[in-house]
Design an enzyme around this catalytic site. Sequence first.
Site, PDB file in Angstrom:
ATOM      1  N   SER A   1     -11.572  -2.509   1.103  1.00 50.89           N
ATOM      2  CA  SER A   1     -11.009  -2.756   2.421  1.00 50.89           C
ATOM      3  C   SER A   1     -10.674  -1.422   3.086  1.00 50.89           C
ATOM      4  O   SER A   1      -9.927  -0.614   2.542  1.00 50.89           O
ATOM      5  CB  SER A   1      -9.750  -3.615   2.295  1.00 50.89           C
TER       6      SER A   1
ATOM      7  N   ARG B   1       0.808  -1.223   0.000  1.00 50.70           N
ATOM      8  CA  ARG B   1       0.000   0.000   0.000  1.00 50.70           C
ATOM      9  C   ARG B   1       0.840   1.271   0.000  1.00 50.70           C
ATOM     10  O   ARG B   1       0.480   2.277   0.609  1.00 50.70           O
ATOM     11  CB  ARG B   1      -0.968   0.009   1.178  1.00 50.70           C
TER      12      ARG B   1
ATOM     13  N   GLU C   1      -6.751   2.468   4.890  1.00 49.76           N
ATOM     14  CA  GLU C   1      -6.337   2.496   3.487  1.00 49.76           C
ATOM     15  C   GLU C   1      -6.990   3.684   2.795  1.00 49.76           C
ATOM     16  O   GLU C   1      -6.463   4.225   1.834  1.00 49.76           O
ATOM     17  CB  GLU C   1      -6.768   1.209   2.767  1.00 49.76           C
TER      18      GLU C   1
END
Length: 303
Positions: free
Chosen positions: A225, A175, A295
């Site tokens: 997510s 990420r 995220e």
Amino acid sequence: MNQEILDKINTIIPGENILGDEPMSRHTTFRTGGPADCFIRISSKDELSKLISFLKKENIDYFITGNGSNLLVSDKGYRGVIISMTGLDELKVNGNHIYAGAGVLTSKVAQSALLNSLTGMEALAGIPGSVGGCLRMNAGAYGSEMKDVVESAEIMFGDGHIETIPVDDLKLRYRGSRMADENLLVIGVTFSLFTGEKNSIEEAMADFASRRRDKQPLEYPSAGSTFKRPEGYFAGKLIQDAGLRGFSIGGAQVSEKHCGFVVNKGGATSKDVMDLIRHVQKTVLDNSGVKLETEVILLGDFD
């Protein structure tokens, strides 16, 4: 935003691609968010370079977005210009390589790979983001990440010049990426895939799609997510163990199907979503000692 500024922008961008006071709920997969002062859909690298140069000169805040699939915009909106990359939609296949503009959906790249019997994109086919955003965060699914299939990317630097950067120099990691670190813009991505058997590729894509439908709350608006995976843990399991499955604030809910997802069950505001995220973070920290990081990118004023 005053009319003089809008008139100057209109010398760079065609008027039909400029929207004033545009609700960001129309441009995020959460389906929440207040109005941006100005929403602009660019359609070329030249437009992008000229527009950013002008905005910097005028000290006007701006934010780059693609499909809005990893974005939570404040109910108060955004005081500045939202630049949508969806017009950078070139998609071409050359042998085992696929070039995609930053605004192309990653799922569309996967479909193009399937049509051309190219394997490597199967696990990424269900990711809802566009190529630029997916590369910036090194999106992944089912053990596959963007870094596994990317050969190089066209990157725009702060002064407006564009370079083609090989994947090894993009600093892709869980990420994260060089683009996020240095605030660089993805213009386009070249994927390097392998020749495969079309039926096998299609079967694999169908299997991943089935798994997503079974385990993820695809029937509700969300940003995918919500939380990063903490080292040594799974966010969804931590949230479930904290007793938060199905917990709601307003129209926002911890998904009953997958606790790692915060969803808009209907009529949620961005404040509902943010309040729920903060509640989840506090409760999990109190319960397990693990700090969950989002995220999701937050844009605007949430205080």
